[in-house]
Design an enzyme around this catalytic site. Structure first.
Site, PDB file in Angstrom:
ATOM      1  N   CYS A   1       0.793  -1.221   0.000  1.00 48.35           N
ATOM      2  CA  CYS A   1       0.000   0.000   0.000  1.00 48.35           C
ATOM      3  C   CYS A   1       0.822   1.266   0.000  1.00 48.35           C
ATOM      4  CB  CYS A   1      -1.012  -0.025   1.138  1.00 48.35           C
ATOM      5  SG  CYS A   1      -0.351  -0.586   2.684  1.00 48.35           S
TER       6      CYS A   1
ATOM      7  N   CYS B   1       1.458  -4.315   8.575  1.00 54.13           N
ATOM      8  CA  CYS B   1       1.905  -3.008   9.072  1.00 54.13           C
ATOM      9  C   CYS B   1       2.902  -3.180  10.218  1.00 54.13           C
ATOM     10  CB  CYS B   1       0.720  -2.179   9.559  1.00 54.13           C
ATOM     11  SG  CYS B   1      -0.687  -2.215   8.445  1.00 54.13           S
TER      12      CYS B   1
HETATM   13  S1  FES Z   1      -2.436  -0.852   5.751  1.00 53.69           S
HETATM   14 FE1  FES Z   1      -1.126   0.489   4.711  1.00 53.69          FE
HETATM   15  S2  FES Z   1       0.292   0.928   6.334  1.00 53.69           S
HETATM   16 FE2  FES Z   1      -1.121  -0.305   7.360  1.00 53.69          FE
END
Ligand code: FES
Lengths: 382, 134
Positions: free
Chosen positions: B45, B114
């Site tokens: 992401c 994360c």
């Molecule tokens: S989901 Fe993108 S940094 Fe946690």
């Protein structure tokens, strides 16, 4: 009660007091099944017919063209899957910015062998009628383009698109779930099918409708006892439909005044947010091409879910198109199609205003967003 | 009605009041004085984390960080920075994302990466320190 500023009206709205009262009265006093032939049944039938008549009048349609159902999603499914059911090998034109109810119905139809063209809007998120025209093939039977977009608020030129369809004898469907404050006259719009729902116009959730122009044929997706002209079967949610009709009446009766009020508030909000460094508007620059309630912006070097959650702590409720907040960890398809880069989508936040939003709310929001953005940028390595 | 928070109380605590993060004005100083620096990014992401450590007698005496990412990512780095303080390098190298996530009262499945991210940045910082010792 803690301070809460709800700025997520594009997701759903609270129930209007007047709507609630009408619904309660139906729930209390109209217990019958509209299909029954005794007094209790006939009363329910009359109540249902009156709701249908009311909706028909508001959108300038016939009663027999209004199919009540469980919401925008079901209505979109009917318009796409119900319409295409007997049209093997044919072609649909839709866009990359549709609601998942349309988009995923198209994906499903694609898997069943139908050909689908997904049009890209311009950099402001607006679909062009010329692009629709260019995409038409001999096999095109259906065009589905939303009236206004749920993320950017971009308003599409529905009349122009419907004219193109009419000229080419193609059926035209539009999802108008975000467009409660716009002109919903189906004759003027030239729609053959139009989707509306109650939960976004201060009516009950789980209620919506499909306008189906006389002569447009769809296959029933829910089979049963013949309700809704045999197309959407199942005992009717009479109180829900009455609530929907009332909600539609209220929002349409006041739409010009309320649009002007919201336009002023959202323009102020945008102006205030733009004072922050590194902010981009996602969606039409000219506010006349944008829903009065919707402002979607991207904050550089800020991740949207973080910002959304910080704002939540300050009592401000918004939504985000960030990859981090999606179930697939992919950025919003709509923003990406509307000229937004991956990074901008990552920092995107949508503010959608409503009936109870005040000037004071907007001032507080601007102030608070500034503080929260600053806080997140402070801990960011970018 | 009381406000609700999407994740655990621990995530909330670290997200709202992050511990040990490095402010921009101190970055230059720490770039010079830190014994190890590490960075990690998530291709999933597009998030970025950076970690600065100070080491004394083979122990991490300070751990500072910066994170661009979601609340879970920010909370993970914050929690991690507290956990590693006082650890020997060996111990810190053995730290797992799972332990960080447990410290936070658990993360939803989709947010586990994360915590991996912060851990990766730490491991790179330790590696960076060790290389400097050679
Ligand atoms: S989901 Fe993108 S940094 Fe946690």
């Amino acid at each position: 009660m803690e301070k809460r500023i709800y700025l997520d009206h594009a997701a759903t709205t609270y129930l209007d007091e007047e709507v609630l009262n009408e619904m309660i009265s139906v729930l209390k006093n109209i217990p019958g099944n509209p299909s029954s032939l005794h007094s209790t049944g006939l009363e329910a039938k009359e109540t249902l017919d009156a709701a249908r008549e009311k909706v028909a009048k508001i959108i300038n349609a016939k009663s027999s063209e209004i199919l009540f159902m469980s919401g925008g999603t079901e209505s979109d499914n009917f318009a796409l899957k119900g319409f295409m059911d007997d049209k093997k090998g044919k072609h649909i034109i839709t866009t990359l910015i549709e609601h998942p109810a349309v988009y995923n119905s198209c994906k499903y139809l694609e898997s069943k062998g139908f050909k689908i063209t997904y049009l890209l809007p311009n950099k402001e998120g607006i679909v062009s009628a010329a692009d629709v025209e260019k995409a038409i093939t001999r096999k095109t039977v259906l065009v589905s383009v939303m009236y206004a977009n749920n993320e950017t608020g971009a308003i599409n030129p529905i009349k122009e698109i419907s004219e193109v369809c009419k000229k080419n004898k193609i059926t035209f469907h539009t999802d108008a779930c975000q467009a409660g404050l716009l002109n919903l006259d189906v004759e003027e719009l030239g729609a053959d099918m139009m989707t509306l729902n109650a939960g976004k116009i201060y009516g009950p959730k789980g209620v919506g409708m499909l306008y189906l122009k006389q002569g447009t044929k769809i296959t029933p997706l829910i089979h049963g006892g013949g309700q809704e002209f045999g197309l959407r079967n199942g005992t009717e949610n009479v109180a829900g439909y009455v609530g929907f009709a009332k909600a539609l009446e209220l929002i349409q009766a006041n739409r010009e005044k309320e649009s002007a009020r919201l336009r002023k508030l959202s323009n102020n909000l945008l102006k205030g947010l733009m004072e922050i460094e590194g902010v981009d508007l996602n969606g039409p620059v000219d506010s006349n091409n944008r829903l009065p309630k919707t402002i979607d912006v991207s904050f550089k070097k800020v991740e949207g879910e973080s910002l959304m959650l910080l704002l939540n702590e300050k009592g401000i409720e918004v939504s985000t198109g960030s990859a981090c907040s999606s179930k697939s960890l992919k950025p919003s398809r709509i923003l990406m199609a509307s000229g937004c880069g991956e990074e901008e989508a990552h920092g995107s936040v949508r503010f959608s205003l409503g009936k109870r939003t005040t000037e004071k709310d907007i001032d507080y929001t601007i102030k608070t967003v500034k503080v929260c953005v600053e806080k997140l940028r402070k801990i960011s390595p970018l | 009605m009381k406000k609700k928070f999407l994740y655990s109380d621990k995530v909330k605590e670290h997200f709202i009041n992050p511990k040990n993060f490095l402010t921009d004005k101190d970055v230059a100083k720490w770039n010079k004085e830190a014994d190890g620096i590490g960075e990690a990014g998530s291709p999933a992401c597009g998030d970025v984390m950076k970690v600065w450590i100070k080491v004394k007698d083979n122990k991490i005496v300070e751990c500072r960080w910066q994170t661009y990412g979601c609340a879970s990512a920010i909370a993970s780095t914050s929690a991690m920075s507290e956990m590693v303080k006082g650890m020997t390098l060996d111990e810190a190298e053995k730290l797992t994302p799972k332990e960080i996530s447990e410290k936070l009262g658990g993360l939803p499945q989709i947010k586990v990466h994360c915590s991996v991210l912060g851990n990766d940045a730490l491991k790179t910082a330790i590696k960076n320190y060790k290389e400097k010792q050679k």
